[in-house]
Motif scaffolding. Structure first.
Motif, PDB file in Angstrom:
ATOM      1  N   ARG A   4       4.279  -4.497   0.620  1.00  0.00           N
ATOM      2  CA  ARG A   4       3.052  -4.434   1.367  1.00  0.00           C
ATOM      3  C   ARG A   4       2.092  -5.574   1.882  1.00  0.00           C
ATOM      4  NH1 ARG A   4       1.532   1.897   0.923  1.00  0.00           N
ATOM      5  NH2 ARG A   4       4.268   2.706   0.936  1.00  0.00           N
ATOM      6  N   TYR A  56      -1.776  -6.012   5.035  1.00  0.00           N
ATOM      7  CA  TYR A  56      -1.165  -5.018   3.892  1.00  0.00           C
ATOM      8  C   TYR A  56      -1.012  -3.783   4.924  1.00  0.00           C
ATOM      9  CZ  TYR A  56      -0.744  -2.053   0.077  1.00  0.00           C
ATOM     10  OH  TYR A  56      -0.455  -0.774  -0.877  1.00  0.00           O
ATOM     11  N   ASP A  57      -0.282  -3.712   4.888  1.00  0.00           N
ATOM     12  CA  ASP A  57       0.979  -2.980   5.214  1.00  0.00           C
ATOM     13  C   ASP A  57       0.615  -1.372   4.513  1.00  0.00           C
ATOM     14  OD1 ASP A  57       2.365  -1.135   7.609  1.00  0.00           O
ATOM     15  OD2 ASP A  57       4.201  -1.648   6.239  1.00  0.00           O
ATOM     16  N   ILE A  58       0.057  -0.383   5.797  1.00  0.00           N
ATOM     17  CA  ILE A  58      -0.519   1.230   5.818  1.00  0.00           C
ATOM     18  C   ILE A  58       0.521   1.986   5.223  1.00  0.00           C
ATOM     19  CG2 ILE A  58      -1.878   3.011   5.396  1.00  0.00           C
ATOM     20  CD1 ILE A  58      -4.017   0.471   5.292  1.00  0.00           C
ATOM     21  N   ASN A  59       1.371   2.196   4.905  1.00  0.00           N
ATOM     22  CA  ASN A  59       2.296   3.821   5.144  1.00  0.00           C
ATOM     23  C   ASN A  59       1.846   4.814   5.336  1.00  0.00           C
ATOM     24  OD1 ASN A  59       4.579   4.363   6.431  1.00  0.00           O
ATOM     25  ND2 ASN A  59       6.065   3.530   4.796  1.00  0.00           N
ATOM     26  N   ILE A  60       1.461   5.835   6.202  1.00  0.00           N
ATOM     27  CA  ILE A  60       1.123   7.119   6.405  1.00  0.00           C
ATOM     28  C   ILE A  60       2.471   7.653   6.568  1.00  0.00           C
ATOM     29  CG2 ILE A  60      -0.457   8.288   6.965  1.00  0.00           C
ATOM     30  CD1 ILE A  60      -2.271   5.870   7.988  1.00  0.00           C
TER      31      ILE A  60
END
Length: 61
Positions: A4, A56-60
């Motif tokens: 990520r 940074y990829d935040i995958n909610i």
């Protein structure tokens, strides 16, 4: 970081070469720069630049 995150380093103008701004005498010919004929009115080095970035990829869900 489980694929990520990413860190990126960027370097620009590594050789730091001169930038020349010059004028040519009035001629009908299109020729390359000639230091014996052309008049330089600005000469500078912009400099080497370094930058670093982080994403940074935040995958909610």
């Amino acid at each position: 970081m489980k694929k990520r995150g990413e860190v990126r380093l960027t370097i620009s103008d590594l050789l730091n070469q001169y930038v020349l701004l010059y004028e040519k005498p009035i001629t009908k010919e299109k020729t390359a720069y000639d230091e014996n004929v052309d008049r330089i009115f600005t000469r500078y080095r912009p400099g080497t630049t370094f930058s670093i970035g982080f994403t940074y990829d935040i995958n909610i869900k």
